[in-house]
Every structure is written in C-alpha cells, then in structure tokens.
Scaffold this motif. Sequence first.
Motif, PDB file in Angstrom:
ATOM      1  N   LEU A  87       0.806  -1.224   0.000  1.00 27.12           N
ATOM      2  CA  LEU A  87       0.000   0.000   0.000  1.00 27.12           C
ATOM      3  C   LEU A  87       0.844   1.281   0.000  1.00 27.12           C
ATOM      4  CD1 LEU A  87      -2.880   1.245   0.289  1.00 27.12           C
ATOM      5  CD2 LEU A  87      -2.658   0.913   2.765  1.00 27.12           C
ATOM      6  N   PRO A  88       1.883   1.386   0.843  1.00 27.15           N
ATOM      7  CA  PRO A  88       2.660   2.644   0.835  1.00 27.15           C
ATOM      8  C   PRO A  88       3.302   2.910  -0.528  1.00 27.15           C
ATOM      9  CG  PRO A  88       3.306   1.238   2.691  1.00 27.15           C
ATOM     10  CD  PRO A  88       2.377   0.429   1.855  1.00 27.15           C
ATOM     11  N   GLY A 120     -11.252  -7.438   0.280  1.00 32.23           N
ATOM     12  CA  GLY A 120      -9.862  -7.039   0.499  1.00 32.23           C
ATOM     13  C   GLY A 120      -9.323  -6.190  -0.646  1.00 32.23           C
ATOM     14  N   LEU A 121      -9.717  -6.543  -1.881  1.00 33.70           N
ATOM     15  CA  LEU A 121      -9.265  -5.757  -3.033  1.00 33.70           C
ATOM     16  C   LEU A 121      -9.941  -4.386  -3.031  1.00 33.70           C
ATOM     17  CD1 LEU A 121      -9.170  -8.562  -5.748  1.00 33.70           C
ATOM     18  CD2 LEU A 121      -7.236  -7.516  -4.554  1.00 33.70           C
ATOM     19  N   ALA A 123     -10.854  -2.795  -0.380  1.00 28.70           N
ATOM     20  CA  ALA A 123     -10.176  -2.016   0.662  1.00 28.70           C
ATOM     21  C   ALA A 123      -8.841  -1.469   0.162  1.00 28.70           C
ATOM     22  CB  ALA A 123      -9.963  -2.882   1.905  1.00 28.70           C
ATOM     23  N   SER A 124      -8.146  -2.247  -0.666  1.00 30.46           N
ATOM     24  CA  SER A 124      -6.864  -1.779  -1.208  1.00 30.46           C
ATOM     25  C   SER A 124      -7.057  -0.510  -2.038  1.00 30.46           C
ATOM     26  CB  SER A 124      -6.235  -2.856  -2.100  1.00 30.46           C
ATOM     27  OG  SER A 124      -5.955  -4.015  -1.357  1.00 30.46           O
ATOM     28  N   GLU A 127      -8.304   2.482   0.149  1.00 31.84           N
ATOM     29  CA  GLU A 127      -7.235   3.096   0.949  1.00 31.84           C
ATOM     30  C   GLU A 127      -6.356   3.998   0.086  1.00 31.84           C
ATOM     31  OE1 GLU A 127      -6.507   3.209   4.131  1.00 31.84           O
ATOM     32  OE2 GLU A 127      -7.940   1.753   4.920  1.00 31.84           O
ATOM     33  N   ARG A 131      -5.965   7.876   0.829  1.00 29.60           N
ATOM     34  CA  ARG A 131      -4.656   8.382   1.240  1.00 29.60           C
ATOM     35  C   ARG A 131      -4.093   9.382   0.235  1.00 29.60           C
ATOM     36  NH1 ARG A 131      -2.335   4.679   5.330  1.00 29.60           N
ATOM     37  NH2 ARG A 131      -4.210   3.599   6.007  1.00 29.60           N
TER      38      ARG A 131
END
Lengths: 308, 308
Positions: A87-88, A120-121, A123-124, A127, A131
């Motif tokens: 993610l970062p 889960g995908l 959420a990816s 996020e 962000r």
Amino acid sequence: MNLDHYPRGVLVPVLTPFQGDLTVDADRFVEHCRWLLAEGANGLAVFGTTSEANSLSIAERMNLLERLITHGVPPAVLMPGTGCCALPDSVALTRHAIEHNCFGVLMLPPFYYKGVSDDGLYASIAEIVQRVGDERLRIYLYHIPPMAGVGFALPLIERLLKDFPRIVVGIKDSSGDWKNTQALLESFPGFEVFPGSEMHLLDALRKGGAGCISATANVNVAAISRVIHERKGADADALQDAISRMRAAIQKFPMVAANKAILARIRDDSGWDVVRPPLRPLATEAKAQLFQALESLQFDFGRRVATV
Amino acid sequence: MNLDHYPRGVLVPVLTPFQGDLTVDADRFVEHCRWLLAEGANGLAVFGTTSEANSLSIAERMNLLERLITHGVPPAVLMPGTGCCALPDSVALTRHAIEHNCFGVLMLPPFYYKGVSDDGLYASIAEIVQRVGDERLRIYLYHIPPMAGVGFALPLIERLLKDFPRIVVGIKDSSGDWKNTQALLESFPGFEVFPGSEMHLLDALRKGGAGCISATANVNVAAISRVIHERKGADADALQDAISRMRAAIQKFPMVAANKAILARIRDDSGWDVVRPPLRPLATEAKAQLFQALESLQFDFGRRVATV
C-alpha cells in the motif's frame, strides 16, 4: 469516439530499456516514447507488464517518469502503472503521478496474496483513493489475472464505480477473454474499457470501447492506430485482420523479449535486447523464427527506422 | 541435529502488527519477537508471507529489522525475507541483512511474471549473489508456489547448489506437498530443508530435515519446539499429533488473520487484529468458530498470557 479526449485510442505499455549492466537506460526510453507518439500512439501506459515495471524499484520508476516529462513528453498522454503489492508504494507512486499531472494511473491489484476476497481488493483501492486524497486522481483498473493471479471481477468493479464514480474511470482488460471484455462494455456504459490486446480492437470499438493498450503497439502502433481511424471505413476489417495476424505471430513468443527483439532490429540497436531477470532475451533460433514469421506477414522493419 | 547451530529448529515467520491507521507497530513487533524466543523459537524468519512482508515498503522492512536488533534481538537468530520482484530491491534488502549480521536470508523468487524459465530464476539468484558480493551471504530459498506462482524446481536447486555451494544453503518448502519435501531431503544431503508447516515435522526430522518454518509457530511455538526436543522419545508421535491437529484447525481459516486473531486473544490485545489490505481480519463468526475449535483441542489461551 473522441480521439482528442486523451488517453483514448492506442495506448502503449512502453518497453523499458536496460544497459548491459541491467541499469535503466533513460535515454533510450525517452527516445522510444517520442517515437511512439510520432508513430501515432494516443497515450503511453508506462510501467506496465510489458515495461517490466515490477522489476524496477520505486525510485527507478519515479526517476524515469520525471525524465520523460522534463524531456518534453506531455503528462496529459501519460498513464503510469502505480499499483504495487505494498500500500505505501502504491500511494507514493500514485501521488507522484498526480503531482506530475499525469492524466491517469493504471492500477494493478496487490498481487502477492492469492485467493483474497473482493472485500480485500476493494479495501486496497479505497485506501489508495483516501490516502492520495486528490480529486484529480483518475484510476484505470489493471485486470490481468494470468500474471497477477488476482483481478477485478464485475461485482467488485460495480462497487468501486458506485463509491468512486469520478475516480475509477476505466480498465485495461488483459484477461485474454473476449467474453469478459464484452461483459465490461455491456455492464458499465461510460466506463473506459481498453482490451489488453489489439486482437478484438474493432469488436471493442463497435461496442463503445475506448481503444486498446497492447504490448505489440511498441512495434506496430501505426497500423493499430489506423484501425481506429478507419473503423467506419470499408477497409476496417481487412486492417484489423492484418494487425491480428501480426499480434498472433508475436505472441507465440514471450512478449517482452519478443517486442524488444523486434525493436532492436527496427532500430538496428542490439541494446534493446536486454531484459531484467527473471525474464530472458529470446534465443537466437527463436528470434530467427519470429523474424521469419513477421517477414512473411510483410512487417516492414525498414520503414520504421526511417520514421524515427 | 545440532540445535546450537542456528537457525535450525523452529523458525517463526513473525506476524507484523499494525496500528489502527495501518502504520507498522514496531513496539508490538519487538515484544512479539522477544516472546517467541522466550517460548522456544530457535530463529525468526521475519518478513515472510505470514508477516505481510510484501505489503510493506522496503524502508519499513529495513526500519523494523534495525529496531529488532537495537532492542536486543540477536541477529544470529534472524533470517529476514529479502526476495522481491525487483532485483534492486532484493539486492538492497539482502545487503542490509548482511550488514546487520543476520544469519541468513529467505529468498522468494521474483513473483510477478508467471511461466518464467528456470534459466530466468537462476539468473535472478545469480545476479543477487554477484551484486551483494559478500561471502557471509547465506540464502535459504523460499519455495511457495501457491502464493508466488513460481518456485524452485529440483533441477534449478541442483544448479544453484553446484554454482553457489556455500551461499545457497537451505530451503523453506511451502509447497504443501510432502512428496516435494521428501524429494528435497533425499536429493540434497546437507541442504537445510525446512517444511513450511509443522504437519510433517517429525517425518522431516527423521529424514534429516532442519526443522520447520511455520505460520502457526506464532501462537504455538512451545508445543512445536517440544516435538523437536522429544523427537527420539516415546511421546514424539503423540506430541506431533497434537501440533498437527492444532495446525489443521487453524489453517481452515485465512492464515494471517487467524494467527493474528489468536494472538489478540492470547495477549488480550485487539490491536493484533489489524491486517493490511488486501488481507482482511477474521469476521466475528469465523473468529468464534476458530476459538471453539482450538478450545476443543485444549489450546490454552491463558497460559500464554502468563509467559509474556
């Protein structure tokens, strides 16, 4: 289709050249990008699968993008790949692309874990959107299950479009499954669908597709572009047949190495033959077979040198 | 088997804790590592699949490793995962591990491209060895085709052992295929083979295996360690049965989330329940089912709190 609306049309997942010591060759990269635009590319989807992007560090990707822009490639044609496992990293690359005014980003799902849930995908992506926090963000989903092992199923796309309607705007469909491309075109009007191959380009255009993003556009962009421009003309199907035959001949070989080998011959520059492990360059015999197949299809290696 | 020869025995692919905002929680991480060593872990294979390592940036991985060492975890027990998709990343992480005196590194193959040749995977490892250029380098291959989509086949391992005999010294076999583990044990005497699960630990030890590197060691390391110490005793098979039943109960659920849920209960600390996307925490109902299954196996959630 409005071709002035970048980045519709033919987008090239640009090959990334390396020096003999496997360092990135930024000069060859810039030159190749300029040539592709001169040959008729509508956009450059740098840092995709064909670009060996996941074989590059984050810093290498950022440096190459900056180099392109400082050397005059307009960011309005750029759709860099920015989806990573971490993610970062995805957030950093996406922010960087927006700060450099790229039109959009091509977003792989995080691809290490297999069998993950759509939740889960979702959420990816959510996020990353949150962000990055920039209303200029335009995400093109990158659906390539044969490589990534995970992908964007229709219910997941529906959910993303509902929650991020002005941000999630399109998809590159490299499933290799025309039925999936059709389902995308039929399910989500206005969503910009780019097949990951020119094999069904005309079919896709006739159903409202946005164009294509294809590895072989690295060496055949002018002919692919012509299909788009002539799509309503009498020659459209014949032109489509020609580019499909070319694609079929090339994709019998590993795509990155094959495209690099062709480009090395077009430009008479063996420096283009270098790939980073785990990929390998084409063996001499495979290269000869590939070139023979292309010659039998009247692929003009010489003409392209003249257009550089 | 000489248990003084680190890192043989039970190695833990350490869970990585996150704060609620998904940042890495270095304090919980250090505390967990110390607890695992106190409970009997012979080594810590930090930054593996269970660690969500590929969901961490390179900087996050380096910072966590440094934090562990500055907080007194001896580098002689550390086998960090350092294999990435991009060669420069694998080289940077591997160099960093050696500079910090880690015993060895656990090396995933580059995992984005599928269907790559053994020759390409060989080149990946060979380039890392050459670029790191340090005779202290000890590589443990990480074979996990269900996640990575690529792996280390026997002929490739044979070639690596021939060309890098003092550097490529072992493997974590997470194929989930006991026949593959057997073939490794039989084909390469002296090669340190760690099954990626405790299900066949005793079988592996009896054939010369080095121990195991198992996700569930995060919550059950004392019992797994006891199998190793009692492997020649009358109770060995009963102890093995007990850890196998525990593993079987846990692996019915997504492994990372399940282990974090168990640890959250052991430590009465819901902060352990956080995972990074694309993983998701266990739903309430799944968690209840998991806990019930473990309770029926006499898993002692309470005892472990006391050992912290």
